[in-house]
Design a protein around this motif. Structure first.
Motif, PDB file in Angstrom:
ATOM      1  N   PHE A 148       0.826  -1.209   0.000  1.00  0.00           N
ATOM      2  CA  PHE A 148       0.000   0.000   0.000  1.00  0.00           C
ATOM      3  C   PHE A 148       0.861   1.260   0.000  1.00  0.00           C
ATOM      4  O   PHE A 148       1.887   1.331   0.679  1.00  0.00           O
ATOM      5  CB  PHE A 148      -0.945   0.004   1.195  1.00  0.00           C
ATOM      6  CG  PHE A 148      -1.901  -1.152   1.198  1.00  0.00           C
ATOM      7  CD1 PHE A 148      -2.944  -1.211   0.290  1.00  0.00           C
ATOM      8  CD2 PHE A 148      -1.740  -2.208   2.092  1.00  0.00           C
ATOM      9  CE1 PHE A 148      -3.824  -2.292   0.276  1.00  0.00           C
ATOM     10  CE2 PHE A 148      -2.602  -3.286   2.094  1.00  0.00           C
ATOM     11  CZ  PHE A 148      -3.652  -3.334   1.179  1.00  0.00           C
ATOM     12  N   ALA A 149       0.385   2.273  -0.732  1.00  0.00           N
ATOM     13  CA  ALA A 149       1.092   3.543  -0.821  1.00  0.00           C
ATOM     14  C   ALA A 149       0.605   4.542   0.211  1.00  0.00           C
ATOM     15  O   ALA A 149       1.344   5.442   0.611  1.00  0.00           O
ATOM     16  CB  ALA A 149       0.941   4.136  -2.225  1.00  0.00           C
ATOM     17  N   THR A 150      -0.646   4.408   0.651  1.00  0.00           N
ATOM     18  CA  THR A 150      -1.239   5.352   1.596  1.00  0.00           C
ATOM     19  C   THR A 150      -2.088   4.608   2.624  1.00  0.00           C
ATOM     20  O   THR A 150      -2.474   3.450   2.413  1.00  0.00           O
ATOM     21  CB  THR A 150      -2.137   6.376   0.878  1.00  0.00           C
ATOM     22  OG1 THR A 150      -3.263   5.684   0.310  1.00  0.00           O
ATOM     23  CG2 THR A 150      -1.375   7.122  -0.217  1.00  0.00           C
ATOM     24  N   ILE A 151      -2.420   5.304   3.695  1.00  0.00           N
ATOM     25  CA  ILE A 151      -3.318   4.738   4.699  1.00  0.00           C
ATOM     26  C   ILE A 151      -4.709   4.541   4.119  1.00  0.00           C
ATOM     27  O   ILE A 151      -5.391   3.558   4.423  1.00  0.00           O
ATOM     28  CB  ILE A 151      -3.370   5.643   5.942  1.00  0.00           C
ATOM     29  CG1 ILE A 151      -2.002   5.644   6.638  1.00  0.00           C
ATOM     30  CG2 ILE A 151      -4.453   5.178   6.912  1.00  0.00           C
ATOM     31  CD1 ILE A 151      -1.879   6.646   7.769  1.00  0.00           C
ATOM     32  N   ASP A 152      -5.140   5.461   3.255  1.00  0.00           N
ATOM     33  CA  ASP A 152      -6.456   5.320   2.620  1.00  0.00           C
ATOM     34  C   ASP A 152      -6.563   4.000   1.863  1.00  0.00           C
ATOM     35  O   ASP A 152      -7.581   3.301   1.952  1.00  0.00           O
ATOM     36  CB  ASP A 152      -6.711   6.480   1.649  1.00  0.00           C
ATOM     37  CG  ASP A 152      -7.066   7.771   2.369  1.00  0.00           C
ATOM     38  OD1 ASP A 152      -7.342   7.718   3.587  1.00  0.00           O
ATOM     39  OD2 ASP A 152      -7.059   8.837   1.726  1.00  0.00           O
ATOM     40  N   GLU A 153      -5.515   3.637   1.119  1.00  0.00           N
ATOM     41  CA  GLU A 153      -5.516   2.370   0.379  1.00  0.00           C
ATOM     42  C   GLU A 153      -5.602   1.184   1.336  1.00  0.00           C
ATOM     43  O   GLU A 153      -6.363   0.240   1.116  1.00  0.00           O
ATOM     44  CB  GLU A 153      -4.254   2.252  -0.473  1.00  0.00           C
ATOM     45  CG  GLU A 153      -4.207   3.167  -1.685  1.00  0.00           C
ATOM     46  CD  GLU A 153      -2.956   2.922  -2.506  1.00  0.00           C
ATOM     47  OE1 GLU A 153      -2.229   1.944  -2.235  1.00  0.00           O
ATOM     48  OE2 GLU A 153      -2.703   3.716  -3.437  1.00  0.00           O
ATOM     49  N   LEU A 154      -4.797   1.231   2.390  1.00  0.00           N
ATOM     50  CA  LEU A 154      -4.787   0.152   3.379  1.00  0.00           C
ATOM     51  C   LEU A 154      -6.149   0.026   4.055  1.00  0.00           C
ATOM     52  O   LEU A 154      -6.671  -1.084   4.238  1.00  0.00           O
ATOM     53  CB  LEU A 154      -3.702   0.416   4.421  1.00  0.00           C
ATOM     54  CG  LEU A 154      -3.665  -0.486   5.662  1.00  0.00           C
ATOM     55  CD1 LEU A 154      -3.529  -1.952   5.281  1.00  0.00           C
ATOM     56  CD2 LEU A 154      -2.534  -0.057   6.590  1.00  0.00           C
TER      57      LEU A 154
END
Length: 329
Positions: free
Chosen positions: A113-119
């Motif tokens: 994942f690149a961001t917390i939103d993606e995770l």
């Protein structure tokens, strides 16, 4: 044990730092995991292939690489800390879910994942199963602090079958109890401040401070998770903000020095020494990992360069485990 802090410099650098406190000698070193690094889950044998290169601190056992903290090439940073007594894990795998052992979660997440939103969008699919971690051969009760390049900081905890995600507005994490308990506990320390208290009269007698520091009276000094949380939160809140990354790393080490545990100070019920084996700091802006071992306070540095990102094999960076002195004569 363990303490983690998230700090920001004046020029916009985000730094996630942690102590690794444990009673079992982990022999951890800075490590690089390449793009497309893969591992098979001990739960159901599913192979997970990562997308992003990762710099962190970890170990290698018979070709299996694990990390306890790290930053990936997109600037997502994570650290795992203990949550004994509150971490909930299932006994069996779940059909259609992403079945992982607790110690596998950080590698699965930070490599993909690149961001917390993606995770966060995929977090509901994760099903943690009670399986032992290699080397220490125990089921590790964990929770995780996560940050990214947007400056967002969250805590992920396995308090029920579904992982919970909490915004970490304080930017500190230790161990049990859960993060919401620690937030509430800060209400007990409203009187603690950096500024000196003025003299106080008792009848005609005026009591004056013996010296500086009266504002910090009542700041807890022990090594329990609540005490370390309060101490780290206080120092993080009031330390002079760093101008840049170099000062930010220095600040992180000053803050964590207030919770760093020397050998012999915390002894477990079975007479083992729980101590701070290393301190790691991740800058998710410059993609740099900073590391000091218990034995050597000199800060080692590894940066995620284009050359390193082209590597196709994991790489361990050996650090000197003896104290290093700068000779002046």
């Amino acid at each position: 044990m363990c303490t983690s802090i998230f700090t920001v410099t004046k020029d916009g650098k985000y730094l996630l730092s942690r102590t690794m406190d444990f009673s079992f000698e982990l022999d951890t070193q800075p490590v690089y995991l390449p793009r497309e690094h893969s591992f098979e889950s001990v739960v159901d044998g599913t192979e997970y292939v990562g997308k992003y290169g990762v710099l962190g601190a970890g170990t290698e056992i018979e070709g299996l690489y694990t990390v306890a903290d790290g930053v990936n090439e997109k600037g997502l940073s994570m650290a795992e800390l203990y949550l004994p007594g509150e971490a909930y894990y299932a006994e069996d795998s779940k059909e259609g879910a992403i079945n992982l052992a607790p110690h596998e979660f950080i590698t699965w997440a930070i490599e993909r994942f690149a961001t917390i939103d993606e995770l966060e969008k995929e977090l509901h699919q994760v099903h943690l199963v009670a399986k032992s971690a290699p080397l220490i051969n125990i089921i590790t009760p964990l929770h995780w602090i996560v940050t990214d390049r947007t400056g967002r900081c969250v805590v992920i905890e396995p308090l029920t079958e579904n992982l919970t995600i909490t915004e970490n507005s304080v930017g500190v994490m230790t161990n049990t109890p859960n993060i919401q308990w620690h937030f509430s506990n800060l209400h007990n320390y409203l009187h603690v401040r950096p500024k000196q208290y003025p003299p106080v009269k008792f009848g005609e007698y005026e009591a004056r401070a013996f010296s500086q520091g009266t504002g910090t009276m009542g700041l807890p000094g022990g090594y329990t998770p609540p005490e370390r949380f309060v101490r780290a939160a206080f120092f993080k809140e009031h330390i002079k903000q760093a101008e840049n990354e170099t000062e930010g790393v220095s600040n992180a080490y000053h803050i964590l020095s207030t919770v760093r545990i020397p050998k012999g100070i915390v002894v477990t019920a079975d007479d083992r020494e729980d101590f701070s084996q290393y301190v790691g700091t991740m800058c998710n802006t410059s993609l740099t990992y900073y590391y000091t071992s218990y034995e050597n306070y000199q800060i080692a540095k590894v940066q995620m360069t284009d050359e390193l990102l082209q590597s196709t094999e994991p790489r361990m960076f050996k650090v000197q485990k003896e104290e290093a002195f700068k000779e002046l004569n």
